[in-house]
Design an enzyme around this catalytic site. Structure first.
Site, PDB file in Angstrom:
ATOM      1  N   ARG A 130       2.489   4.457  -5.919  1.00 25.35           N
ATOM      2  CA  ARG A 130       2.922   4.169  -7.104  1.00 25.35           C
ATOM      3  C   ARG A 130       1.895   4.639  -8.216  1.00 25.35           C
ATOM      4  O   ARG A 130       2.249   5.011  -9.395  1.00 25.35           O
ATOM      5  CB  ARG A 130       3.172   2.658  -7.194  1.00 25.35           C
ATOM      6  CG  ARG A 130       3.760   2.065  -8.910  1.00 25.35           C
ATOM      7  CD  ARG A 130       5.073   2.385  -9.114  1.00 25.35           C
ATOM      8  NE  ARG A 130       5.740   1.937 -10.302  1.00 25.35           N
ATOM      9  CZ  ARG A 130       6.755   2.226 -10.824  1.00 25.35           C
ATOM     10  NH1 ARG A 130       7.669   3.030 -10.125  1.00 25.35           N
ATOM     11  NH2 ARG A 130       7.154   1.759 -11.931  1.00 25.35           N
ATOM     12  N   ASP A 397       2.606 -10.090  -5.448  1.00 25.78           N
ATOM     13  CA  ASP A 397       1.969  -9.517  -4.154  1.00 25.78           C
ATOM     14  C   ASP A 397       1.561 -10.641  -2.985  1.00 25.78           C
ATOM     15  O   ASP A 397       1.652 -10.519  -1.884  1.00 25.78           O
ATOM     16  CB  ASP A 397       0.949  -8.753  -4.441  1.00 25.78           C
ATOM     17  CG  ASP A 397       1.043  -7.344  -5.192  1.00 25.78           C
ATOM     18  OD1 ASP A 397       2.476  -7.074  -5.272  1.00 25.78           O
ATOM     19  OD2 ASP A 397       0.280  -6.683  -5.678  1.00 25.78           O
ATOM     20  N   ARG A 492      -2.155   0.767   3.738  1.00 24.92           N
ATOM     21  CA  ARG A 492      -2.176   1.199   2.126  1.00 24.92           C
ATOM     22  C   ARG A 492      -2.956   0.117   1.518  1.00 24.92           C
ATOM     23  O   ARG A 492      -3.594   0.517   0.350  1.00 24.92           O
ATOM     24  CB  ARG A 492      -0.825   1.120   1.486  1.00 24.92           C
ATOM     25  CG  ARG A 492       0.061   2.365   2.236  1.00 24.92           C
ATOM     26  CD  ARG A 492       1.397   2.417   1.613  1.00 24.92           C
ATOM     27  NE  ARG A 492       1.180   2.383   0.120  1.00 24.92           N
ATOM     28  CZ  ARG A 492       1.957   1.694  -0.584  1.00 24.92           C
ATOM     29  NH1 ARG A 492       3.112   1.094  -0.177  1.00 24.92           N
ATOM     30  NH2 ARG A 492       1.953   1.411  -1.883  1.00 24.92           N
TER      31      ARG A 492
END
Ligand code: UD1
Length: 518
Positions: A130, A397, A492
């Site tokens: 992103r 998150d 990631r």
């Protein structure tokens, strides 16, 4: 060097020479290899010891994008170089012509963007993350033009770029979105299947409302193939303007801050994100010579400068990784300490963990001790309700790993996801471990357990970054063996997660699975 505080200071041109590594290219592991890796966890386990927290992923991605604004070199310390998102961002910068030297051991990266000769970054790398989309702001501001692919990142909902596009237009950019569609491909917009050919005006309208992806008919070539073409409408450069964000998007705020810092005149951005990463970026921009006021409030005032110069900065600790380890201590009913961490960035989670019954002690400025061991917690941890919202609210998150914890607490808990519209994908996998969760729209009702060992091992698949780490946390307390595939997603955003957990005493192994195991 202080590790708890982030700082940025101007960098003297040509004053830094980092030792060259033998291979200056950061190796990029292919998705296929990572997809084949699995984590095998044997539980239940108890953790103990200290865990070091890496530099913030989200800050690093944004600060790396901001180096495109600066002449001379920028030196970034404490960059999480082991993350695949960081590697993708470095590849994006390199594809534009940036020169990058890095010292993996010291987590330092020196970036010089003076030689940037292209405004179209590598599309393949853009699709992976992103944060790659952030480069549209600095490219437009410094070079007057940008051609970027629509962003990738976790599939956690419709993640449009309309605020970026409208904000850049308010700064004098002409922006259009194009798609390449082949006859054998179908366009998926949200959960709707559209005709293979659609008109240009339609595509732009839809990009405003949905994440686009185009799938080939054999279903192997999942890809987003949209591009955003932008240039300064007056042919000279961006101009200051006013823009109100309908939602305080973190990425749109950061991208517009970068664009405005080199626009001609004053820009006022309202209803902006207040996340710590926005403050980190403002500090970096100001130390590069920009004038950004109001970071941390809901309004930013930015006086554009015609040139910014490189500076040196320290990437602050990753508050989401820190929160994840606090939740790991809670779910395993353990006592661990973490540092460096900025406690004020985690106050929402700290409050909730205290309600659950955990003891959280601040040992010094940047160290927290989290205890959920039965001797310190008189009864089983209690469930609590959570509603995610932009900072200073509960971070979206941390919603998936928090839900993993709640499956082991007593009583029932309500988890409401209000930031992303499809961020409950981990529920189905947690249910495979025996968790009792009911979903209604974006809300989950979690029925807790009277004893923590009610989860049992199973074969799971991580479908996104934070959902994946929720499965790891649940696997730590599930009886027996839990095998998790799709762990490329976890890499990631978590540096050496398995090694860090092993160091705390977890029985967790990374291995390459046979194709039939996936
Ligand atoms: C960033 C973080 C991500 C975190 C999220 C929210 C990075 C690289 N990623 O993502 O880890 O989960 O903030 O804290 O920093 N939206 C629009 N239009 C836009 C942009 C966003 O409607 O143009 C909506 C999104 O669909 C979403 C909401 O705004 O529902 C929040 O997204 P945003 O704050 O932009 O998240 P990111 O910057 O993508």
């Amino acid at each position: 060097m202080a590790t708890s505080l982030c700082y940025a200071k101007p960098l003297k041109p040509f004053s830094l020479r980092l030792p060259q590594t033998q291979n200056p290219q950061i190796p990029t592991q292919t998705t296929q290899i990572r997809e084949a890796e699995t984590l095998t966890i044997t539980g239940p386990t108890q953790l103990s010891g200290h865990v070091p927290i890496s530099g913030s992923k989200n800050s690093s991605l944004c600060l790396l994008a901001a180096t495109l604004l600066c002449s001379n070199s920028c030196l970034l310390h404490n960059v999480p170089t082991g993350l695949s998102d960081t590697k993708a961002m470095l590849s994006i910068l390199r594809s534009l012509g940036a020169k990058i030297e890095f010292n993996e051991r010291n987590k330092e990266i020196l970036v010089n963007t003076d030689g940037v000769g292209r405004v179209e970054p590598c599309l393949e790398e853009m699709r992976k993350i992103r944060g790659g989309f952030f480069v549209i702001g600095p490219l437009l501001a410094r070079f007057g033009e940008a051609v970027v692919g629509l962003p990738g990142g976790c599939d956690i909902g419709e993640r449009p770029v309309d605020l970026y596009v409208r904000g850049l237009r308010a700064l004098g950019a002409a922006v259009e979105i194009t798609f390449k569609i082949f006859p054998w491909q179908f366009l998926i917009c949200g959960n709707r299947l559209c005709k293979p050919t659609i008109s240009h005006s339609n595509t732009e309208k839809m990009a405003g409302i949905a994440n686009f992806c185009i799938i080939t008919s054999d279903d192997t070539g999942l890809q987003r193939d949209g591009r955003v073409l932008a240039h300064s409408a007056n042919g000279k450069g961006l101009v200051g303007g006013s823009f109100h964000l309908d939602f305080p998007s973190v990425g749109a705020t950061e991208t517009l801050m970068m664009a405005a810092s080199m626009a001609d005149g004053v820009t006022v951005l309202s209803n902006v994100a207040k996340e710590p990463e926005v403050i980190d970026l403002a500090r970096f921009l100001n130390d590069s010579g920009a004038c950004v006021y109001g970071a941390g409030s809901d309004k930013l005032l930015i006086k554009g400068k015609c040139q910014l110069r490189g500076c040196e900065c320290y990437v602050p600790p990753d508050r989401i990784e820190a929160g994840t380890f606090m939740l790991a201590a809670a779910i395993t009913r353990s006592l661990i300490s973490i540092s460096p961490v900025t406690p004020s960035h985690l106050s929402c989670l700290i409050d909730k963990l205290k309600i659950a019954g955990c003891k959280i002690t601040r040992c010094n400025n940047d160290t927290l001790e989290v205890s959920a061991i039965p001797e310190n917690v008189c009864e089983n941890l209690r469930g609590f309700n959570v509603r995610t919202s932009p900072f200073p609210g509960f971070p979206t998150d941390l919603q998936p790993p928090t839900m993993a914890l709640l499956t082991t607490c007593s009583g029932s808990s309500i988890v409401e996801e209000s930031v992303f519209d499809r961020r409950l994908g981990h529920v189905r996998e947690l249910q495979k471990l025996g968790a009792k969760i009911q979903v209604c729209g974006s809300t989950a009702l979690v029925f807790g357990r009277e004893t923590r060992s009610a989860l049992h091992g199973s074969q799971l698949r991580a479908a996104d970054l934070r959902g994946g780490v929720a499965l790891v946390l649940a696997g730590l307390v599930a009886e027996g063996t839990t095998q998790i595939s799709g762990i490329g997603h976890i890499g990631r955003g978590y540096e050496n997660l398995d090694t860090k957990l092993q160091f705390l005493g977890a029985d967790i192994k990374r291995s390459i699975a046979m194709a039939s195991q996936l």
